[in-house]
Design a protein around this motif. Structure first.
Motif, PDB file in Angstrom:
ATOM      1  N   GLY A  18       6.651  -6.745 -11.440  1.00  0.00           N
ATOM      2  CA  GLY A  18       5.855  -7.510 -10.488  1.00  0.00           C
ATOM      3  C   GLY A  18       5.085  -6.625  -9.530  1.00  0.00           C
ATOM      4  O   GLY A  18       3.902  -6.871  -9.240  1.00  0.00           O
ATOM      5  N   GLN A  19       5.722  -5.564  -9.048  1.00  0.00           N
ATOM      6  CA  GLN A  19       5.036  -4.639  -8.156  1.00  0.00           C
ATOM      7  C   GLN A  19       3.935  -3.874  -8.892  1.00  0.00           C
ATOM      8  O   GLN A  19       2.898  -3.549  -8.296  1.00  0.00           O
ATOM      9  CB  GLN A  19       6.033  -3.652  -7.553  1.00  0.00           C
TER      10      GLN A  19
ATOM     11  N   LEU B 246      -1.791  -2.803  -9.663  1.00  0.00           N
ATOM     12  CA  LEU B 246      -2.982  -2.749 -10.512  1.00  0.00           C
ATOM     13  C   LEU B 246      -4.093  -3.646  -9.968  1.00  0.00           C
ATOM     14  O   LEU B 246      -5.258  -3.246  -9.911  1.00  0.00           O
ATOM     15  CB  LEU B 246      -2.618  -3.150 -11.938  1.00  0.00           C
ATOM     16  N   ALA B 247      -3.726  -4.862  -9.571  1.00  0.00           N
ATOM     17  CA  ALA B 247      -4.729  -5.779  -9.023  1.00  0.00           C
ATOM     18  C   ALA B 247      -5.313  -5.255  -7.713  1.00  0.00           C
ATOM     19  O   ALA B 247      -6.536  -5.317  -7.496  1.00  0.00           O
ATOM     20  CB  ALA B 247      -4.112  -7.163  -8.822  1.00  0.00           C
TER      21      ALA B 247
ATOM     22  N   LEU C 289       5.465   1.809  -4.899  1.00  0.00           N
ATOM     23  CA  LEU C 289       4.457   0.847  -5.339  1.00  0.00           C
ATOM     24  C   LEU C 289       4.069  -0.088  -4.205  1.00  0.00           C
ATOM     25  O   LEU C 289       2.894  -0.474  -4.070  1.00  0.00           O
ATOM     26  CB  LEU C 289       4.978   0.046  -6.533  1.00  0.00           C
ATOM     27  N   ARG C 290       5.036  -0.426  -3.364  1.00  0.00           N
ATOM     28  CA  ARG C 290       4.725  -1.256  -2.200  1.00  0.00           C
ATOM     29  C   ARG C 290       3.783  -0.529  -1.244  1.00  0.00           C
ATOM     30  O   ARG C 290       2.868  -1.123  -0.665  1.00  0.00           O
ATOM     31  CB  ARG C 290       6.020  -1.648  -1.492  1.00  0.00           C
TER      32      ARG C 290
ATOM     33  N   ALA D 193      -1.703   0.075   0.907  1.00  0.00           N
ATOM     34  CA  ALA D 193      -2.836   0.984   1.112  1.00  0.00           C
ATOM     35  C   ALA D 193      -4.087   0.449   0.433  1.00  0.00           C
ATOM     36  O   ALA D 193      -5.198   0.552   0.978  1.00  0.00           O
ATOM     37  CB  ALA D 193      -2.484   2.374   0.580  1.00  0.00           C
ATOM     38  N   HIS D 194      -3.939  -0.148  -0.744  1.00  0.00           N
ATOM     39  CA  HIS D 194      -5.089  -0.681  -1.466  1.00  0.00           C
ATOM     40  C   HIS D 194      -5.768  -1.825  -0.724  1.00  0.00           C
ATOM     41  O   HIS D 194      -6.992  -2.001  -0.841  1.00  0.00           O
ATOM     42  CB  HIS D 194      -4.646  -1.168  -2.853  1.00  0.00           C
ATOM     43  N   VAL D 195      -5.004  -2.621   0.003  1.00  0.00           N
ATOM     44  CA  VAL D 195      -5.605  -3.776   0.683  1.00  0.00           C
ATOM     45  C   VAL D 195      -6.010  -3.466   2.117  1.00  0.00           C
ATOM     46  O   VAL D 195      -6.916  -4.111   2.671  1.00  0.00           O
ATOM     47  CB  VAL D 195      -4.646  -4.989   0.660  1.00  0.00           C
TER      48      VAL D 195
END
Length: 259
Positions: A43-44, A49-50, A106-107, A112-114
């Motif tokens: 799930g993470q 990836l998204a 991954l969290r 960081a991605h958002v």
């Protein structure tokens, strides 16, 4: 006379720079909830990836590479400590799973991605107007906006300190940081500390000049406009969250160090 807060340069490239701040904030809040609710590696990985595809719209490859270098370094350090623990007490390795150990990192990547697109593609005044429009207390929305604004400011400080050290003949590389840790601490981190203090003071002065905390009503220079692309962004975030939850249920919760 032109107002000082009106941007005079060319507008940034990419639709993320023109997206509504409310949509980007909604994606950030949804991602933070999902990172807490989902504990499985699969799930993470879906969320990472998204959110990575979302971060690519920022078109700041250097910033993403720096974030990935930091996360990889922390991951290698964690696995190194785990290896040392395994040498000292081999039975402790039975309680650890490599996939579960990767979940906290991954969290970090998901957040960081958002947060990077929100911080690097939004103006401080727009974020303040949006948070103030949600009728949040002053002690809540001001630190939140300033914390997001510190990210691009801190990145700019790193570039300036690195350029000044390069002019003096010292290159900031991973090898130099590892080989001369005390020298790197004195040449790199000490100037960053003082520049961060100065940047925080500048942000506080800017907030006072904008009339924050004065009790008056703020009138935005440009009214926010919700577009079709903003709706598609929120819908895509919801679909990615639903897919991650499906993987969480289908493949099991797994074990994680941060539930």
């Amino acid at each position: 006379m032109r107002a000082l807060f009106v941007p005079s340069g060319p507008s940034p490239q990419g639709w993320i720079h023109t997206a509504d701040v409310r949509a980007k904030m909604a994606v950030s809040v949804l991602a933070s909830i999902m990172t807490i609710a989902i504990s499985s590696f699969t799930g993470q990985a879906v969320l990472a990836l998204a959110s990575f595809c979302y971060a690519l719209t920022l078109r700041r490859t250097g910033v993403l590479l720096a974030v990935y270098a930091l996360v990889i370094a922390m991951t290698l350090l964690a696995f190194g400590c785990l290896h040392v623990m395994g040498l000292l007490a081999p039975r402790l390795l039975d309680a650890f799973e490599p996939a579960a150990l990767l979940v906290p990192f991954l969290r970090i990547l998901v957040m960081a991605h958002v947060l990077l697109p929100l911080a690097l593609s939004s103006r401080l005044q727009t974020m303040l107007n949006t948070l103030h429009g949600l009728h949040l207390p002053f002690c809540v929305y001001l630190p939140a906006a300033v914390a997001l604004r510190v990210l691009p400011t801190f990145w700019h400080d790193i570039r300036q300190v690195s350029e000044s050290l390069r002019l003096r003949g010292y290159r900031v590389t991973a090898w130099n940081l590892t080989r001369h840790p005390l020298l790197s601490l004195r040449l790199l981190f000490t100037p960053l500390l003082f520049r961060s203090l100065r940047s925080s003071e500048d942000l506080a002065i800017a907030a006072e000049l904008k009339g924050l905390g004065g009790g008056g009503r703020m009138t935005p220079y440009r009214s926010p406009c919700w577009k079709r692309s903003d709706t598609l962004l929120v819908v895509a975030a919801l679909l990615a969250s639903a897919l991650a939850l499906t993987c969480q249920i289908g493949f099991g919760g797994g074990r994680s160090f941060m539930v």
